[in-house]
Motif scaffolding. Structure first.
Motif, short mmCIF file in Angstrom:
data_model
loop_
_atom_site.label_atom_id
_atom_site.label_comp_id
_atom_site.label_asym_id
_atom_site.label_seq_id
_atom_site.Cartn_x
_atom_site.Cartn_y
_atom_site.Cartn_z
N ARG A 21 63.89 70.38 34.76
CA ARG A 21 63.38 69.04 35.05
C ARG A 21 64.14 68.34 36.18
O ARG A 21 64.05 67.13 36.34
N THR A 22 64.93 69.11 36.94
CA THR A 22 65.78 68.47 37.96
C THR A 22 65.44 68.96 39.36
O THR A 22 65.41 70.16 39.63
N MET B 133 68.27 70.94 31.61
CA MET B 133 68.04 70.11 32.80
C MET B 133 67.47 70.90 33.99
O MET B 133 66.80 70.32 34.84
N ILE C 252 61.30 58.68 35.98
CA ILE C 252 62.26 59.42 36.80
C ILE C 252 63.65 58.80 36.69
O ILE C 252 63.79 57.57 36.69
N LEU C 253 64.66 59.66 36.60
CA LEU C 253 66.04 59.23 36.79
C LEU C 253 66.41 59.63 38.21
O LEU C 253 66.34 60.81 38.57
N CYS D 50 67.26 61.89 29.75
CA CYS D 50 66.13 62.59 30.41
C CYS D 50 65.36 63.44 29.42
O CYS D 50 64.12 63.44 29.42
N ARG D 51 66.10 64.15 28.57
CA ARG D 51 65.42 65.01 27.59
C ARG D 51 64.64 64.15 26.59
O ARG D 51 63.48 64.41 26.29
N ALA E 294 64.65 64.36 36.66
CA ALA E 294 65.85 63.89 37.36
C ALA E 294 65.75 64.28 38.82
O ALA E 294 65.47 65.44 39.15
N LEU F 40 62.10 62.50 31.22
CA LEU F 40 62.21 62.06 32.62
C LEU F 40 62.47 63.25 33.52
O LEU F 40 63.16 64.20 33.13
#
Ligand code: PMP
Ligand code: GLN
Length: 380
Positions: free
Chosen positions: A216-217, A213, A156-157, A182-183, A189, A187
């Motif tokens: 995944r955010t 993003m 995780i970020l 992240c990509r 975010a 990860l």
């Protein structure tokens, strides 16, 4: 972090302010309440009988208002039912997200310095924090710092911009670097945007709007800072439905649901665009006032482009240890500040000499604080 349940620096310093009668430029809370229309809306909601548990996702008008806010400001489209979860402040959203998404031994990569709750909750969730070290006075995100932080266990970020405690607003280039990481490392975010509207220089760019993003955010924000209502603790998480469902799943066993009338009033607050702009302009002037006063007193003041905070280096006043100075300052000068080192995993020499001052205070309070600090510095 040695003990994730130790008393936070905010409680320590606010207690010291109360004990000594010092001006509290430590803990970040405004000394004037937010818009009367929002307070009135809360009273009206109570009178209208919105006093029982809210639905678990949060009341419908607030989820609609959050969806419309994200659309209006950033062009982000959200389904209010499956992609938004209302929480007790950003803090509960962060805690629920980290408990849901961090497995034992997983690494959470975060800017360093960072808001103190991050390291504590990661530890409580069984994870490990890894710092992306920002170097003062510029506090910029660099490719080397990102590379040094991300290892094979990174999952995780945990991002925060506008950034507490530095006042940095990350620019698009820095966000692109983080998004690329992240990509590349797959990860998730988690982004804490509680100061999204308190930007004085530059522009707030939600990382979820960058390429690849959105899926995944998880984006977190809250009412407190933008509307000067920090005690209300109305927050929210939004993003892909599977991430929001993960937050919801944990949140139901943390607090289930509540703050119902305040949630209704928060829906009113989110529609008040001109009040938000006015507050931000007022805060920018306060930042400048405090910065000028601290410079006159002999501190070296670092740039702050947003949030409630700026930092000041005390070395020109012969002080290298801000932690020790912050413990003495209330007694010696009648002003409370927070040592930046409290936000760092391993502060370097400049970070150790930095104090964070909050400028979300009345102008006369700021003037009195800098007059006291000026007197203190002159008498040394
Ligand atoms: N994130 C940051 C970066 C903060 O400074 C704060 C301070 N309150 C929070 C989260 C907590 O927000 P809330 O009060 O909405 O829980
Ligand atoms: N976010 C505020 C700060 O950084 C207050 C945090 C708190 O009291 N836990 O000062």
């Amino acid at each position: 972090m040695s003990d994730p349940t130790e008393t936070t620096i905010f409680s320590v310093m606010t207690a010291l302010a109360e004990e000594t009668g010092a001006i509290n430029l430590g803990q970040g809370f405004p000394d004037e309440d937010g818009p009367a229309a929002v307070v009135d809306a809360a009273v009206a909601a109570m009178r209208a009988g919105h006093n029982q548990y809210s639905p678990l996702p949060g009341v419908e008008p607030l989820r609609q208002a959050i969806a419309s806010h994200q659309q209006r400001h950033y062009g982000i489209e959200l389904d209010p039912q499956s992609q938004i979860q209302v929480t007790f402040g950003a803090t509960e959203a962060l805690a629920a997200a980290l408990i849901a998404l961090v497995g034992t031994g997983d690494e959470v990569v975060m800017l360093d310095p960072s808001y103190d709750a991050y390291r504590a909750v990661v530890a409580l969730a069984g994870g490990r924090s890894r710092p992306i070290v920002l170097e003062p006075p510029q506090w910029r995100v660099t490719p080397d710092a990102i590379a040094a932080a991300i290892g094979p266990a990174a999952r995780i970020l945990l991002l925060n911009s506008p950034h507490n405690p530095t006042g940095r607003v990350l620019d698009r280039g820095e966000l692109e670097l983080l998004a690329a990481a992240c990509r590349e490392h797959d990860l998730i975010a988690i982004t804490d945007e509680v100061y999204e509207h308190l930007v004085f220089d530059g522009e707030h760019v939600p990382i979820s709007t960058l390429d690849g993003m959105a899926e995944r955010t998880l984006t977190i924000s809250s009412l407190g800072k933008t509307h000067s209502l920090t005690g209300w603790k109305i927050g929210w998480a939004s993003g892909p439905s599977q991430l929001v469902a993960a937050v919801r799943g944990v949140k139901q066993y943390l607090s289930f649901a509540g703050g119902t009338p305040l949630q209704h009033a928060a829906a009113t607050a989110l529609s008040l665009t001109s009040e938000i702009e006015l507050l931000s302009a007022t805060l920018a002037a306060k930042r400048d006032r405090l910065a000028a006063g601290l410079r006159d007193a002999g501190f070296t003041v670092l740039d702050s482009a947003g949030t409630y905070f700026l930092s000041a280096d005390a070395r020109a006043l012969g002080e290298n240890d801000a932690m020790a100075l912050c413990m003495r300052l209330p007694h010696e000068s009648g002003v409370v500040a927070i040592p930046i080192g409290a936000f760092c995993a391993d502060p370097g020499p400049q970070a150790q000499a930095l104090l964070r001052f909050a400028f979300c205070k009345r102008e006369d309070v700021i003037d009195e604080a800098v007059a006291r600090l000026g007197g203190w510095a002159a008498a040394r």
